[in-house]
Design a protein around this motif. Structure first.
Motif, short mmCIF file in Angstrom:
data_model
loop_
_atom_site.label_atom_id
_atom_site.label_comp_id
_atom_site.label_asym_id
_atom_site.label_seq_id
_atom_site.Cartn_x
_atom_site.Cartn_y
_atom_site.Cartn_z
N ARG A 85 -5.04 -10.16 14.23
CA ARG A 85 -4.43 -10.34 13.06
C ARG A 85 -2.98 -9.49 13.09
O ARG A 85 -2.77 -8.83 14.20
CB ARG A 85 -5.00 -9.52 11.96
CG ARG A 85 -5.11 -7.97 12.09
CD ARG A 85 -5.14 -7.06 10.60
NE ARG A 85 -3.88 -7.17 10.00
CZ ARG A 85 -2.96 -6.33 10.47
NH1 ARG A 85 -2.98 -5.70 11.46
NH2 ARG A 85 -1.72 -6.84 9.78
N LYS A 115 4.74 -13.08 8.80
CA LYS A 115 6.06 -13.24 8.12
C LYS A 115 6.41 -14.81 7.66
O LYS A 115 6.98 -14.85 6.83
CB LYS A 115 7.14 -12.96 9.18
CG LYS A 115 7.13 -11.59 9.85
CD LYS A 115 7.17 -10.61 8.68
CE LYS A 115 6.83 -9.13 9.38
NZ LYS A 115 6.36 -8.13 8.47
N MET A 158 -7.28 -2.84 -0.15
CA MET A 158 -6.23 -3.55 0.74
C MET A 158 -6.64 -3.23 2.15
O MET A 158 -6.84 -4.64 2.93
CB MET A 158 -4.92 -3.31 0.30
CG MET A 158 -4.31 -4.44 1.20
SD MET A 158 -2.35 -4.40 0.83
CE MET A 158 -1.96 -2.99 1.98
N PRO A 207 0.03 -7.44 4.35
CA PRO A 207 -0.08 -6.24 3.37
C PRO A 207 1.50 -6.16 2.88
O PRO A 207 2.18 -5.95 3.84
CB PRO A 207 -0.53 -5.29 4.26
CG PRO A 207 0.03 -5.44 5.70
CD PRO A 207 -0.15 -6.85 5.73
C1 LIG Z 1 1.05 -0.41 3.00
C2 LIG Z 1 1.87 -1.60 3.86
C3 LIG Z 1 2.86 -2.10 3.15
C4 LIG Z 1 3.57 -3.13 4.10
N1 LIG Z 1 4.64 -3.76 3.43
C5 LIG Z 1 5.13 -4.81 3.94
C6 LIG Z 1 5.86 -5.70 3.59
O1 LIG Z 1 6.51 -5.33 2.33
N2 LIG Z 1 6.55 -6.74 4.03
C7 LIG Z 1 6.11 -7.09 5.26
O2 LIG Z 1 6.66 -7.96 5.88
N3 LIG Z 1 5.22 -6.25 6.15
C8 LIG Z 1 4.59 -5.08 5.27
N4 LIG Z 1 3.67 -4.44 6.03
C9 LIG Z 1 3.41 -4.76 7.35
C10 LIG Z 1 3.75 -3.74 8.62
O3 LIG Z 1 5.18 -3.64 8.70
C11 LIG Z 1 2.88 -4.04 9.75
O4 LIG Z 1 1.31 -3.79 9.30
C12 LIG Z 1 3.14 -2.89 10.88
O5 LIG Z 1 4.34 -3.05 11.07
C13 LIG Z 1 2.23 -3.29 12.06
O6 LIG Z 1 2.36 -4.74 12.34
P1 LIG Z 1 1.16 -5.52 12.54
O7 LIG Z 1 0.31 -5.34 11.04
O8 LIG Z 1 1.57 -6.96 12.48
O9 LIG Z 1 0.10 -5.06 13.46
C14 LIG Z 1 3.03 -3.45 5.52
C15 LIG Z 1 2.07 -2.91 5.89
C16 LIG Z 1 1.16 -1.95 5.16
C17 LIG Z 1 0.07 -1.02 5.76
#
Ligand SMILES: Cc1cc2nc3c(=O)[nH]c(=O)nc-3n(C[C@H](O)[C@H](O)[C@H](O)COP(=O)(O)O)c2cc1C
Length: 213
Positions: free
Chosen positions: A11, A15, A140, A156
């Motif tokens: 996971r 994008k 979530m 997320p």
């Molecule tokens: C609470 C939360 C809010 C996030 N908000 C965004 C968001 O608005 N847009 C986005 O592209 N990614 C968002 N992310 C993704 C994080 O940037 C991402 O989970 C983190 O960089 C780790 O990368 P991975 O999940 O691809 O392993 C969010 C993650 C979390 C947990």
């Protein structure tokens, strides 16, 4: 259970979703059930989830999501909401539900009911809101993991305007306010982020152990 855990490496925060692909009905049903099965503080479930599958609406929401296209291209958009009022009637409804499902007698339920009523009566609204928001984050997180193991892609998102979502989705009329968004579906074949290595602090810096020998 995979020890790696492989599914959590698979996971990533998508994008770019493939707009042509739709989640299968059984996967969607699984998502709804997983949401409802999330553990919550006292079991009060001060949260609701809106499932959006409406392309024009999804396009409209992009402008209120800092231009993030995931909400338009994903198969479905999940909006995690908190209940604005955890009042006496809400708590009463919870205990009625326990009685209905488990057949628990009032003699057993009453002390717990009184204690919860008392506890929430004395809490400032902002504190209750923060507490409820914690439960939405937990839900979530639960769904992120569920999706990973079901090989459903997701992202997320905190990057959206809750006031605009509340207005457009009519959440206020239902006593709700949006706190998190999570588009779900399938990654686009050309989402470059799918090939990126995971960036995490070294495990030794985030987990430590206390043991007795
Ligand atoms: C609470 C939360 C809010 C996030 N908000 C965004 C968001 O608005 N847009 C986005 O592209 N990614 C968002 N992310 C993704 C994080 O940037 C991402 O989970 C983190 O960089 C780790 O990368 P991975 O999940 O691809 O392993 C969010 C993650 C979390 C947990």
């Amino acid at each position: 259970m995979e020890r790696q855990p492989e599914a959590l490496n698979w996971r990533y925060a998508v994008k770019k979703f493939d707009p042509q692909r739709t989640l299968e009905a059984d996967k969607l049903e699984g998502l709804k059930r997983a949401f409802n099965l999330t553990a919550t503080s006292y079991g009060l479930q001060p949260i609701q989830m809106v499932v959006i599958r409406h392309k024009a609406l999804q396009e409209q929401l992009v402008a209120h999501s800092y231009g993030q296209r995931q909400v338009a291209d994903a198969s479905h958009v999940l909006v995690f909401c908190i209940e604005k009022a955890i009042d006496s009637a809400y708590i009463e409804a919870y205990f009625n539900r326990v009685r209905e499902v488990r057949g628990t007698s009032d003699t057993i339920l009453d002390p717990f009911r009184r204690e919860l009523q008392e506890r929430f009566r004395g809490k400032p609204a902002e504190e209750v809101r923060t507490w409820a928001t914690h439960q939405a984050y937990l839900a979530m997180g639960n769904l992120l993991t569920f999706c990973a193991y079901e090989r459903i892609d997701s992202c997320p998102m905190e990057g959206f305007d809750p006031a605009a979502y509340n207005r457009i989705l009519g959440l206020g009329d239902r006593g709700l306010t949006a706190v998190l968004v999570m588009p779900v579906g399938y990654r686009a074949a050309d989402d470059v982020f799918s090939g990126f290595k995971k960036v995490r602090r070294e495990l030794e810096r985030t987990v430590w152990t206390i043991e007795d020998n």
